[in-house]
Design an enzyme around this catalytic site. Structure first.
Site, short mmCIF file in Angstrom:
data_model
loop_
_atom_site.label_atom_id
_atom_site.label_comp_id
_atom_site.label_asym_id
_atom_site.label_seq_id
_atom_site.Cartn_x
_atom_site.Cartn_y
_atom_site.Cartn_z
N LEU A 153 40.34 -33.67 -38.12
CA LEU A 153 40.78 -32.30 -38.45
C LEU A 153 41.88 -32.27 -39.51
CD1 LEU A 153 40.74 -30.65 -34.90
CD2 LEU A 153 38.90 -30.78 -36.60
N HIS A 154 41.82 -31.25 -40.34
CA HIS A 154 42.79 -31.07 -41.42
C HIS A 154 43.06 -29.57 -41.61
CE1 HIS A 154 39.26 -29.92 -43.73
NE2 HIS A 154 38.70 -31.08 -43.45
N MET A 169 33.22 -31.85 -37.38
CA MET A 169 32.94 -33.26 -37.10
C MET A 169 34.25 -34.01 -36.85
SD MET A 169 29.56 -34.29 -39.18
CE MET A 169 30.25 -34.57 -40.78
N GLY A 170 35.29 -33.26 -36.51
CA GLY A 170 36.58 -33.90 -36.23
C GLY A 170 37.26 -34.37 -37.50
N GLY A 217 33.13 -22.95 -43.68
CA GLY A 217 33.94 -23.03 -44.89
C GLY A 217 33.10 -22.98 -46.16
N LYS A 244 33.84 -24.41 -48.77
CA LYS A 244 33.90 -25.72 -49.43
C LYS A 244 32.52 -26.38 -49.39
CE LYS A 244 34.93 -30.28 -49.19
NZ LYS A 244 34.15 -31.14 -48.33
N HIS A 281 40.10 -27.06 -41.47
CA HIS A 281 39.66 -26.72 -40.11
C HIS A 281 40.66 -25.77 -39.45
CE1 HIS A 281 37.81 -30.93 -40.44
NE2 HIS A 281 36.77 -30.13 -40.32
P1 AMP Z 1 33.29 -30.72 -41.16
O1 AMP Z 1 34.17 -31.18 -40.03
O2 AMP Z 1 33.56 -31.40 -42.45
O3 AMP Z 1 31.83 -30.71 -40.76
O4 AMP Z 1 33.67 -29.20 -41.42
C1 AMP Z 1 33.67 -28.24 -40.41
C2 AMP Z 1 33.84 -26.88 -41.02
O5 AMP Z 1 35.07 -26.84 -41.74
C3 AMP Z 1 32.73 -26.54 -42.05
O6 AMP Z 1 32.38 -25.18 -41.90
C4 AMP Z 1 33.40 -26.81 -43.37
O7 AMP Z 1 32.88 -26.05 -44.43
C5 AMP Z 1 34.83 -26.37 -43.06
N1 AMP Z 1 35.76 -26.99 -44.02
C6 AMP Z 1 35.85 -28.28 -44.35
N2 AMP Z 1 36.79 -28.46 -45.30
C7 AMP Z 1 37.30 -27.23 -45.58
C8 AMP Z 1 38.29 -26.75 -46.48
N3 AMP Z 1 38.95 -27.56 -47.29
N4 AMP Z 1 38.55 -25.42 -46.50
C9 AMP Z 1 37.87 -24.57 -45.67
N5 AMP Z 1 36.92 -24.97 -44.81
C10 AMP Z 1 36.64 -26.29 -44.76
#
Ligand code: AMP
Length: 271
Positions: free
Chosen positions: A29-30, A26-27, A143, A145, A33
């Site tokens: 980014l960190h 969902m952008g 992830g 998480k 990601h």
């Molecule tokens: P999101 O942008 O939050 O929807 O996350 C996109 C993907 O990144 C999902 O599969 C999350 O589980 C993964 N993700 C988010 N935060 C972390 C993290 N700290 N470590 C590993 N994967 C992550």
């Protein structure tokens, strides 16, 4: 890196390749990601990242509105990482067609986050199902998480006999212990400190509980979290990650799953 906004143009491009390794986001980014993307890049397929803040998975409009967005910065980062494709669809591109597969929502979607965010996982699976249908990825990187999300997506893929393989990726943390999350961008310095204190408290507690399960007193722990600066706690439960069920006996392996608020920011993690 090629950027796509239209699924038909993207599909044409994918057809020319041996397949894709897909990293949905969902952008905002960190490092979490980035770690998924780096793993995807090691595969033999083209790496495709998507950025789409899916309105259907937000149970509160205010939460959708305040979700951190920084597409310009994200694009710069993705270029640097040398991914192959970036897909930034519009709402219509995702929701303007009828998918062939129905969403399968396992009953465990009602637990943990599902109990507190009505309709959230239905929204997640709907969008993932659509992305899968558009992209037909060989691999999908998710992830741990967001473990409940990962578990439910796997169940859906299994049930619908979808040919994409889920690659589970470990949780990446900041130096202060807290899980990297786009939502952390909404925390100020003091709130980051609170989140870090809560993480340290809970990870120490987990070590102690492993030795003496009687220390797992939910009400007492919740009180401690409030005094550490949490404003509301949604849940705090010990789950076995294989069965994805609450543990029954103290000697079972478990992860401590929790969700809480600092002011308006909701944070989740499992340790
Ligand atoms: P999101 O942008 O939050 O929807 O996350 C996109 C993907 O990144 C999902 O599969 C999350 O589980 C993964 N993700 C988010 N935060 C972390 C993290 N700290 N470590 C590993 N994967 C992550």
């Amino acid at each position: 890196m090629k950027i796509f906004k239209d699924k038909h143009i993207l599909q044409k491009e994918i057809l020319k390749t041996k397949g894709t390794s897909f990293v949905p986001t969902m952008g905002g980014l960190h490092k979490g990601h980035i770690s998924l993307i780096k793993q995807s890049k090691k595969s033999k397929f083209k790496t495709l990242v998507s950025i789409f803040v899916n309105p259907k998975q937000f149970n509160k409009k205010s939460d959708f509105r305040s979700y951190p967005r920084n597409t310009k910065k994200d694009i710069k980062l993705l270029k640097k990482l040398k991914i192959d494709y970036l897909y930034i669809p519009t709402f219509k591109d995702i929701y303007g067609f009828r998918p062939k597969n129905k969403v399968f929502l396992d009953k465990s979607s009602k637990k943990l986050c599902g109990k507190f965010r009505k309709g959230h996982f239905k929204g997640v699976l709907d969008v993932v199902n659509r992305f899968i249908e558009i992209i037909k990825p060989k691999y999908i990187y998710l992830g741990k998480k967001d473990y409940q999300q990962l578990y439910l997506i796997k169940k859906h893929i299994e049930k619908q006999k979808i040919k994409s393989k889920v690659i589970e990726c470990k949780t990446i943390r900041e130096n202060n212990g807290i899980a990297c999350s786009s939502r952390n961008f909404n925390l100020n310095k003091n709130q980051m400190k609170i989140a870090s204190n809560i993480y340290n408290y809970l990870s120490n507690l987990k070590k102690k509980i492993k030795k003496n399960y009687n220390l797992f007193k939910i009400d007492k722990i919740k009180k401690d979290l409030i005094s550490l600066g949490a404003n509301k706690i949604d849940y705090l439960e010990n789950y076995n990650i294989k069965s994805f069920k609450k543990i029954k006996k103290p000697n079972q392996k478990f992860n401590l799953f929790f969700a809480y608020y600092i002011k308006k920011t909701r944070l989740i993690d499992n340790i």
